[in-house]
Design a protein around this motif. Structure first.
Motif, PDB file in Angstrom:
ATOM      1  N   ASN A   1      22.269  38.166  68.010  1.00  0.00           N
ATOM      2  CA  ASN A   1      21.602  39.229  67.690  1.00  0.00           C
ATOM      3  C   ASN A   1      22.815  40.293  67.736  1.00  0.00           C
ATOM      4  N   ASN A   2      23.786  39.298  68.753  1.00  0.00           N
ATOM      5  CA  ASN A   2      25.197  40.195  68.979  1.00  0.00           C
ATOM      6  C   ASN A   2      26.595  40.388  67.419  1.00  0.00           C
ATOM      7  N   PRO A   3      26.254  41.572  67.769  1.00  0.00           N
ATOM      8  CA  PRO A   3      27.085  41.782  66.661  1.00  0.00           C
ATOM      9  C   PRO A   3      28.437  40.195  66.421  1.00  0.00           C
ATOM     10  N   ALA A   4      28.932  40.194  65.267  1.00  0.00           N
ATOM     11  CA  ALA A   4      30.198  38.917  65.462  1.00  0.00           C
ATOM     12  C   ALA A   4      31.378  38.940  64.646  1.00  0.00           C
ATOM     13  N   VAL A   5      31.631  39.912  63.484  1.00  0.00           N
ATOM     14  CA  VAL A   5      32.344  40.292  62.902  1.00  0.00           C
ATOM     15  C   VAL A   5      32.111  41.621  61.672  1.00  0.00           C
ATOM     16  N   THR A   6      33.355  42.922  61.533  1.00  0.00           N
ATOM     17  CA  THR A   6      32.436  43.733  60.839  1.00  0.00           C
ATOM     18  C   THR A   6      33.566  43.408  59.788  1.00  0.00           C
ATOM     19  N   PHE A   7      33.723  43.947  58.771  1.00  0.00           N
ATOM     20  CA  PHE A   7      34.288  43.940  57.463  1.00  0.00           C
ATOM     21  C   PHE A   7      34.447  45.044  56.952  1.00  0.00           C
ATOM     22  N   ASN A   8      35.447  45.603  56.173  1.00  0.00           N
ATOM     23  CA  ASN A   8      36.022  46.864  55.507  1.00  0.00           C
ATOM     24  C   ASN A   8      36.878  46.779  54.707  1.00  0.00           C
ATOM     25  N   TRP A   9      36.424  47.834  53.502  1.00  0.00           N
ATOM     26  CA  TRP A   9      37.637  47.645  52.654  1.00  0.00           C
ATOM     27  C   TRP A   9      37.148  49.120  51.579  1.00  0.00           C
ATOM     28  N   THR A  10      37.964  48.889  51.086  1.00  0.00           N
ATOM     29  CA  THR A  10      38.527  50.964  49.880  1.00  0.00           C
ATOM     30  C   THR A  10      37.461  50.517  48.899  1.00  0.00           C
ATOM     31  N   MET A  11      36.874  51.898  48.847  1.00  0.00           N
ATOM     32  CA  MET A  11      36.105  52.420  47.993  1.00  0.00           C
ATOM     33  C   MET A  11      36.505  52.407  46.624  1.00  0.00           C
ATOM     34  N   ALA A  12      35.625  51.820  45.393  1.00  0.00           N
ATOM     35  CA  ALA A  12      35.960  51.537  44.385  1.00  0.00           C
ATOM     36  C   ALA A  12      35.611  53.257  43.461  1.00  0.00           C
ATOM     37  N   ASN A  13      36.465  52.497  42.543  1.00  0.00           N
ATOM     38  CA  ASN A  13      36.415  54.275  41.714  1.00  0.00           C
ATOM     39  C   ASN A  13      35.939  53.571  40.364  1.00  0.00           C
ATOM     40  N   TYR A  14      35.016  53.921  39.240  1.00  0.00           N
ATOM     41  CA  TYR A  14      34.341  53.279  38.489  1.00  0.00           C
ATOM     42  C   TYR A  14      34.302  54.564  37.078  1.00  0.00           C
ATOM     43  N   GLY A  15      35.200  55.374  37.984  1.00  0.00           N
ATOM     44  CA  GLY A  15      35.480  56.718  36.785  1.00  0.00           C
ATOM     45  C   GLY A  15      34.282  57.237  36.772  1.00  0.00           C
ATOM     46  N   GLN A  16      33.008  57.564  37.818  1.00  0.00           N
ATOM     47  CA  GLN A  16      31.374  58.669  37.399  1.00  0.00           C
ATOM     48  C   GLN A  16      31.159  58.121  38.443  1.00  0.00           C
ATOM     49  N   GLN A  17      29.958  59.363  38.861  1.00  0.00           N
ATOM     50  CA  GLN A  17      29.458  59.564  39.951  1.00  0.00           C
ATOM     51  C   GLN A  17      28.687  58.580  40.162  1.00  0.00           C
ATOM     52  N   THR A  18      28.098  57.714  40.440  1.00  0.00           N
ATOM     53  CA  THR A  18      27.904  56.231  40.190  1.00  0.00           C
ATOM     54  C   THR A  18      27.734  55.673  41.674  1.00  0.00           C
ATOM     55  N   ALA A  19      26.397  54.850  41.717  1.00  0.00           N
ATOM     56  CA  ALA A  19      25.722  54.225  43.091  1.00  0.00           C
ATOM     57  C   ALA A  19      26.800  52.872  42.549  1.00  0.00           C
ATOM     58  N   VAL A  20      28.051  52.580  43.688  1.00  0.00           N
ATOM     59  CA  VAL A  20      28.004  51.456  43.676  1.00  0.00           C
ATOM     60  C   VAL A  20      27.698  49.920  44.710  1.00  0.00           C
ATOM     61  N   ASN A  21      27.294  48.807  43.888  1.00  0.00           N
ATOM     62  CA  ASN A  21      27.036  47.906  45.149  1.00  0.00           C
ATOM     63  C   ASN A  21      28.222  47.201  45.348  1.00  0.00           C
ATOM     64  N   TYR A  22      28.857  46.760  47.160  1.00  0.00           N
ATOM     65  CA  TYR A  22      29.352  46.189  47.013  1.00  0.00           C
ATOM     66  C   TYR A  22      28.832  44.858  47.812  1.00  0.00           C
ATOM     67  N   SER A  23      29.000  43.413  47.040  1.00  0.00           N
ATOM     68  CA  SER A  23      28.548  42.495  48.073  1.00  0.00           C
ATOM     69  C   SER A  23      29.579  41.275  48.589  1.00  0.00           C
ATOM     70  N   LEU A  24      28.696  40.952  49.604  1.00  0.00           N
ATOM     71  CA  LEU A  24      30.416  39.751  50.570  1.00  0.00           C
ATOM     72  C   LEU A  24      30.211  38.722  50.076  1.00  0.00           C
ATOM     73  N   GLU A  25      30.940  37.916  50.554  1.00  0.00           N
ATOM     74  CA  GLU A  25      31.138  36.786  49.237  1.00  0.00           C
ATOM     75  C   GLU A  25      32.234  35.854  49.954  1.00  0.00           C
ATOM     76  N   LEU A  26      30.982  35.224  50.974  1.00  0.00           N
ATOM     77  CA  LEU A  26      32.045  33.342  51.687  1.00  0.00           C
ATOM     78  C   LEU A  26      32.435  32.518  51.082  1.00  0.00           C
ATOM     79  N   SER A  27      33.742  31.069  51.411  1.00  0.00           N
ATOM     80  CA  SER A  27      33.289  30.320  50.803  1.00  0.00           C
ATOM     81  C   SER A  27      34.679  29.482  52.053  1.00  0.00           C
ATOM     82  N   SER A  28      33.880  28.691  51.896  1.00  0.00           N
ATOM     83  CA  SER A  28      35.085  27.048  52.472  1.00  0.00           C
ATOM     84  C   SER A  28      36.212  26.915  51.716  1.00  0.00           C
ATOM     85  N   ASP A  29      36.905  27.483  50.676  1.00  0.00           N
ATOM     86  CA  ASP A  29      38.112  27.346  49.972  1.00  0.00           C
ATOM     87  C   ASP A  29      38.422  28.538  49.342  1.00  0.00           C
ATOM     88  N   ALA A  30      39.929  28.844  49.019  1.00  0.00           N
ATOM     89  CA  ALA A  30      40.754  30.239  48.724  1.00  0.00           C
ATOM     90  C   ALA A  30      40.504  29.828  47.339  1.00  0.00           C
TER      91      ALA A  30
END
Length: 361
Positions: free
Chosen positions: A53-82
């Motif tokens: 239950n301990n934290p393993a990793v924290t991801f941080n990123w810059t904010m998106a700009n869609y040109g309007q004050q709108t809620a933005v979804n951010y989805s973390l994706e993982l993959s076994s290849d680049a």
């Protein structure tokens, strides 16, 4: 530039005379530039099953700009290849630019992308931003990579017979016969075989008397987890098996019900030897139970990722398609061994039931 127009249409109505006037507001949303996912402070993460239950990793990123004050979804994706050939969405946040995965969450995620346990492997991460409930205008960030050493989650429970109607008698640590878990419903367990005159109960852990399952009223199962009185015995309390013979016992932990019925073996073959063969092991002879010659087992057998089959003295080969437990069929698929460990392997040639119980996972 891609755009989404959201049309808001209003209608008005007046009794007897009706007139409608359409109004339209256009909310223009422009595709954002990709967000920038920061590199991690560490490059190697070894996952500890004890503190999952301990934290393993924290991801941080810059904010998106869609040109309007709108809620933005951010989805973390993982993959076994680049190339993110088969990415797995691991978590989603709305309006925030950070996400933390616990040890258990990261372990599950890297397992879902196909990383094997107990080995160092690279995993790739990226953030996909989007807007709206339809996740419109998705844009993927840069990708980062790090190394992870996952553990294996054994998701099943195992149960054992004890009692004077069974091979182990009333000894809770005497190579007790396991129940065979149903391949399609992990809450259902089976045991078909020889029972002596007497009674029996079910234990969760060899060497411990609780948790212990039995029946008090003969219609449902009862349990003592260690803080109460032990339940009565199967097949029904104060009504032991009168005649030794072959019976089929099924217990359903989801419905707290069980059945115990006679089983006819007259038309079924008997074998003098049984062996395990396959890529997970060199060919190994199984032990035949002295209590029931249709039950076969090997204790503490080291298996590596691969597969196995059951080879009888008649030369027939039996196999199944499900890992850890299932029902083998004649010339069936190979039983998959998905993780290296030492196992107790049991096989019932009356029904084809098999179970592989890992000892260290």
């Amino acid at each position: 530039m891609k755009k989404i127009s959201i049309f808001i249409q209003t209608a008005c109505a007046i009794f007897f005379l009706s007139s409608c006037e359409d109004t339209m507001d256009d909310l223009k949303v422009a595709e954002t530039n990709p967000v920038v996912l920061s590199e991690l402070a560490i490059s190697n993460i070894e996952l500890d099953p004890v503190n999952n239950n301990n934290p393993a990793v924290t991801f941080n990123w810059t904010m998106a700009n869609y040109g309007q004050q709108t809620a933005v979804n951010y989805s973390l994706e993982l993959s076994s290849d680049a190339a993110f050939t088969n990415p797995v969405a691991t978590g989603t946040v709305n309006g925030n630019n950070t996400i933390t995965l616990s040890v258990a969450e990261l372990n599950t995620a890297v397992g879902n992308v196909g990383l094997p346990p107990f080995a160092w492997n690279a995993v790739y991460a990226r953030i996909v931003s989007s807007v709206g409930t339809q996740t419109s205008l998705p844009v993927a960030s840069n990708s980062i990579s790090f190394n992870v050493y996952p553990y294996f989650n054994y998701p099943f429970m195992d149960y054992y017979l004890v009692g004077n109607a069974t091979a182990s008698d009333w000894n809770n640590n005497n190579n007790n016969n396991p129940l065979f878990r149903d391949a399609s419903n992990s809450k259902i367990y089976h045991y078909t075989g020889f029972f002596g005159a007497g009674e029996f109960k079910v234990l969760e852990t060899k060497g411990l008397w609780q948790p212990q399952w039995g029946t008090n009223d003969g219609s449902s199962i009862d349990v003592n987890t260690g803080s109460g009185s032990d339940p009565g015995s199967f097949p029904s309390n104060n009504n032991p098996i009168a005649t030794a013979g072959y019976y089929s016992f099924t217990i359903n932990y989801a419905t707290n019900t069980y059945s115990f019925t006679p089983f006819d073996i007259a038309a079924l073959p008997s074998y003098t030897t049984m062996s395990l063969q396959g890529t997970a092991i060199t060919t190994t002879a199984m032990n035949q139970s002295s209590f029931d010659n249709h039950i076969w087992y090997v204790n503490g057998l080291h298996l590596t990722p691969g597969d196995l089959q059951f080879l009888t003295s008649a030369g027939s080969v039996w196999g199944g398609s499900t890992s850890f437990s299932g029902t083998a069929t004649l010339n069936g698929e190979n039983v998959p061994v998905v993780v290296e460990d030492d196992y107790d392997v049991w096989y019932n040639d009356l029904t084809g039931h098999y179970i592989l119980i890992p000892l260290n996972l």
